[in-house]
Scaffold this motif. Structure first.
Motif, short mmCIF file in Angstrom:
data_model
loop_
_atom_site.label_atom_id
_atom_site.label_comp_id
_atom_site.label_asym_id
_atom_site.label_seq_id
_atom_site.Cartn_x
_atom_site.Cartn_y
_atom_site.Cartn_z
N LEU A 32 50.32 -70.23 6.48
CA LEU A 32 49.80 -70.33 7.85
C LEU A 32 48.30 -70.09 7.87
O LEU A 32 47.82 -69.05 7.42
N ASN A 33 47.58 -71.05 8.43
CA ASN A 33 46.15 -70.87 8.67
C ASN A 33 46.05 -70.04 9.95
O ASN A 33 46.49 -70.48 11.01
N TYR A 36 44.82 -71.78 12.98
CA TYR A 36 45.80 -72.71 13.56
C TYR A 36 46.69 -71.95 14.54
O TYR A 36 46.96 -72.43 15.64
N MET A 40 47.19 -72.70 18.55
CA MET A 40 48.50 -72.97 19.15
C MET A 40 48.82 -71.99 20.28
O MET A 40 49.40 -72.37 21.29
N LEU A 75 55.02 -75.92 12.82
CA LEU A 75 54.33 -75.47 11.62
C LEU A 75 54.28 -76.58 10.57
O LEU A 75 55.12 -76.67 9.69
N ARG A 78 50.20 -76.74 5.23
CA ARG A 78 48.90 -76.06 5.33
C ARG A 78 47.73 -77.04 5.41
O ARG A 78 46.78 -76.83 6.16
N THR A 80 47.65 -80.00 6.77
CA THR A 80 47.60 -80.53 8.13
C THR A 80 47.06 -79.48 9.09
O THR A 80 46.24 -79.78 9.96
N GLN A 81 47.48 -78.24 8.93
CA GLN A 81 46.95 -77.15 9.76
C GLN A 81 45.43 -77.06 9.61
O GLN A 81 44.70 -76.93 10.60
N ASP A 82 44.97 -77.11 8.35
CA ASP A 82 43.53 -77.02 8.08
C ASP A 82 42.78 -78.17 8.75
O ASP A 82 41.69 -77.98 9.30
#
Length: 103
Positions: A32-33, A36, A40, A75, A78, A80-82
């Protein structure tokens, strides 16, 4: 902060800090970033939902950690979160630049 979580009062800390019981502390996994997560949780609809679930009187309404811990967010991986964090940061920075008045 339990008191102002419903208003978006949460942050990421990378250093040792002193807190009270009003500020729950979480250590997030490498999956988990943290930025991010903040993005959210700061969506208006999410904050409004937490506001409806908060308990207490007027300006002292609290969101308990158990409610935050049970809340589910999408979620993606990672990478994609970044990418989402990078895009949101660029958008935010561009908005700041275009809204500033230069004298």
């Amino acid at each position: 902060s339990k008191i102002d979580f419903r208003n978006g009062a949460f942050a990421i800390a990378n250093k040792r800090i002193a807190l009270t019981s009003e500020f729950p502390v979480y250590i997030v996994s490498e999956k988990l970033n943290p930025n991010y997560l903040v993005i959210m949780l700061r969506f208006n609809k999410v904050l409004s939902w937490f506001d409806t679930k908060s308990v207490g009187h007027s300006g002292r309404k609290r969101v308990y950690p158990s409610l935050v811990e049970s809340f589910k967010i999408p979620l993606p991986d990672r990478k994609t979160q970044d990418q989402i964090v990078e895009l949101m940061n660029k958008t935010y920075n561009n908005k700041l630049l275009t809204s500033r008045k230069f004298i």
